[in-house]
Design a protein around this motif. Sequence first.
Motif, PDB file in Angstrom:
ATOM      1  N   GLY A  58       0.799  -1.224   0.000  1.00  0.00           N
ATOM      2  CA  GLY A  58       0.000   0.000   0.000  1.00  0.00           C
ATOM      3  C   GLY A  58       0.824   1.262   0.000  1.00  0.00           C
ATOM      4  O   GLY A  58       0.335   2.331   0.389  1.00  0.00           O
ATOM      5  N   GLY A  59       2.079   1.172  -0.441  1.00  0.00           N
ATOM      6  CA  GLY A  59       2.962   2.333  -0.444  1.00  0.00           C
ATOM      7  C   GLY A  59       2.757   3.207  -1.669  1.00  0.00           C
ATOM      8  O   GLY A  59       2.060   2.850  -2.624  1.00  0.00           O
ATOM      9  N   THR A  60       3.398   4.370  -1.651  1.00  0.00           N
ATOM     10  CA  THR A  60       3.347   5.308  -2.776  1.00  0.00           C
ATOM     11  C   THR A  60       4.566   5.081  -3.660  1.00  0.00           C
ATOM     12  O   THR A  60       5.690   5.000  -3.166  1.00  0.00           O
ATOM     13  CB  THR A  60       3.330   6.765  -2.268  1.00  0.00           C
ATOM     14  N   HIS A  61       4.347   4.998  -4.964  1.00  0.00           N
ATOM     15  CA  HIS A  61       5.445   4.722  -5.896  1.00  0.00           C
ATOM     16  C   HIS A  61       6.297   5.966  -6.143  1.00  0.00           C
ATOM     17  O   HIS A  61       5.765   7.089  -6.242  1.00  0.00           O
ATOM     18  CB  HIS A  61       4.899   4.212  -7.233  1.00  0.00           C
ATOM     19  N   PHE A  62       7.603   5.755  -6.240  1.00  0.00           N
ATOM     20  CA  PHE A  62       8.563   6.774  -6.651  1.00  0.00           C
ATOM     21  C   PHE A  62       8.440   8.053  -5.815  1.00  0.00           C
ATOM     22  O   PHE A  62       8.400   9.166  -6.336  1.00  0.00           O
ATOM     23  CB  PHE A  62       8.399   7.087  -8.142  1.00  0.00           C
ATOM     24  N   GLN A  63       8.391   7.813  -4.482  1.00  0.00           N
ATOM     25  CA  GLN A  63       8.230   8.944  -3.562  1.00  0.00           C
ATOM     26  C   GLN A  63       9.553   9.342  -2.927  1.00  0.00           C
ATOM     27  O   GLN A  63       9.909  10.515  -2.906  1.00  0.00           O
ATOM     28  CB  GLN A  63       7.211   8.589  -2.482  1.00  0.00           C
ATOM     29  N   ASN A  64      10.318   8.353  -2.385  1.00  0.00           N
ATOM     30  CA  ASN A  64      11.574   8.717  -1.719  1.00  0.00           C
ATOM     31  C   ASN A  64      12.740   8.699  -2.711  1.00  0.00           C
ATOM     32  O   ASN A  64      12.592   8.324  -3.879  1.00  0.00           O
ATOM     33  CB  ASN A  64      11.844   7.782  -0.530  1.00  0.00           C
ATOM     34  N   ASP A  65      13.899   9.107  -2.246  1.00  0.00           N
ATOM     35  CA  ASP A  65      15.068   9.237  -3.125  1.00  0.00           C
ATOM     36  C   ASP A  65      15.458   7.901  -3.744  1.00  0.00           C
ATOM     37  O   ASP A  65      15.864   7.850  -4.908  1.00  0.00           O
ATOM     38  CB  ASP A  65      16.250   9.817  -2.339  1.00  0.00           C
ATOM     39  N   HIS A  66      15.357   6.821  -2.969  1.00  0.00           N
ATOM     40  CA  HIS A  66      15.729   5.503  -3.473  1.00  0.00           C
ATOM     41  C   HIS A  66      14.816   5.098  -4.631  1.00  0.00           C
ATOM     42  O   HIS A  66      15.283   4.571  -5.654  1.00  0.00           O
ATOM     43  CB  HIS A  66      15.648   4.477  -2.342  1.00  0.00           C
ATOM     44  N   GLN A  67      13.536   5.338  -4.488  1.00  0.00           N
ATOM     45  CA  GLN A  67      12.583   4.980  -5.541  1.00  0.00           C
ATOM     46  C   GLN A  67      12.782   5.849  -6.778  1.00  0.00           C
ATOM     47  O   GLN A  67      12.742   5.349  -7.916  1.00  0.00           O
ATOM     48  CB  GLN A  67      11.157   5.121  -5.008  1.00  0.00           C
TER      49      GLN A  67
END
Length: 600
Positions: free
Chosen positions: A483-492
Amino acid sequence: VAMEPMPEEQQTLTETSIEVVDGQTIMKFTKIMKEPGEIEITTGDNTFLYAFGSSAAYGYHAGRDAFDLNPSISFEVDIKVGDEVCITNYIMDRFCIDLGHFLDDDTNRTLVNPEHHSFHCLLDVKQCKDSGYLVLAEKDEETGMHCLGYRLSDTDAVVEAGLAAGRKGYCTDCTGDDTKPTHGFRATVKGKVIELGDGSNGVTGTPVLGEIEVLDASIKCTNTIVNPVCMDPPPTEPPVPTPSDPNKDCTKEMCENRLSPDLLLKYQVNVPADTTLEVCDGCTVSMELIYNGEAWVSIGFSTDGQMIGSEAVVGSTSDGAVKKWNLVSKGAVAMEPMPEEQQTLTETSIEVVDGQTIMKFTKIMKEPNEIEISSGDNTFLWAHGSTPNLSIHTGRAPFELNLASGTSEELTVPNKSAWLAHGIMAFLAWGVLVPFAVQASLLRDLLPQGPLWYKLHRAFNATGFAFFVVIFAIGVAYTSKEGGTHFQNDHQKMGLAMFILAFFQVSGGVFRPHVPEAGEEKSLIRKGWEVGHRVLGVALLACGFWQMFEGIELYAIKYSLSESSENSLGIAYWVWIGVMSALIVVGGGFFKWKKFSQGD
């Protein structure tokens, strides 16, 4: 068959016998301790071996081991003030003894594995130094834990000797070279008893040595007197929250949940008269967090059991403040206090009573732009430090709690195997295959003449990209599953950018401009493609190195790896990357220089 009897003139044992009594084999003998041409047995420390078979006839041993023994050590002796003492064993700080595990390695129990205690933890960390030091005694065979020997009155003398004995590096203040150890400070301590213990089976039950000398462990004691103080072992299973009494009504009285042996949570849901427990509009929850010791304490509110992105109420007796914080990343410095308009806690207090830190507060359960606390199931976090000042936590865990029923259980973060596979395949792709592809090109002079270097370069890159496709798919799939948000943090974001660039890099390799024939000039398109291919390849490799290390940190946070495990993994990772980078930079530079010097 690997044993040979000594010559007859060396068979000097006396009072020998061996017999079976009540099912036990009993062997007795008397041996001269110093005999010509034989290993000497001393009155100090000795290394012995034992072995036994499975039948009366000589054959393979069914059990064997090595052990240390000092036959001169006297136990249960009458120790008096003024006695001069010499003892050789591990040095340990009281803080880590009380903690039960090492501050920088919660996977090792303090008194079970003192040889794994880092010089850094022992000597660099302020709370460890300030707590004072002890010299341990031998292990208790029943518990497998070292007993306590003596408290040492001169902290400076211990620190001075330890810094000289430890290797500089992880222990930042140590001065020893690479031949010195990084873990397990073993020393010989000489001193005079200046105070007796209080008779307890803890630290204060040990006598105190004054006028101490802390010497190298190779210096033997001619005689050791010690009355070992053997502590009770801690619980063998990790603490699981203990639910409250099911017969209690948590809206009318305080319910209790034992979060760990040292931490107790009390709470009560306050339901206004114009609502119900199920709807709970305007409800508040009153909480008390009671810790056995003096330290900062915290209770957090989460949606996924992870620290980052959660919120917490943190209290510290150093300033008497109980406030709400946002947890933005890992570590104490990564907390940000909520704005003043969100500091809506009431009935706040924190104090130390009879050695216990007690934090109290009442919080609105539904607040705008904050994680909602429901009257049903909730995901909470607990943590505490070792001092009143905010610093690294020495205990932490997520747990689930139903405020209405009081049912509670330890929370396990899911999908560990999938994210571990994601990380391993990322390392194989960007830490092994892609560097090998680059090396096949730059170090082609080491390979047989012909197209072999190109075939290796293409095979390594193609396999690495195939791995990358699988890695990317795992990341997207399990982010959706959780249930996470895609391409949100720096790693993504970096992963997405690398995936797009890697696609163009591989496509450019497949549809590259042709290599000119012998004697033919390279076209401008070919020259431009070569420059772009190399620049993009180097950029992708550098991004991959950063991306993998960022992944290690995220995995450690998600699955609560110990600081020492994360540090060890990080060190091993950068050593490998350093070797790969050195081969690329130094090797590639050397062959470029060689060609230049030959006029090629």
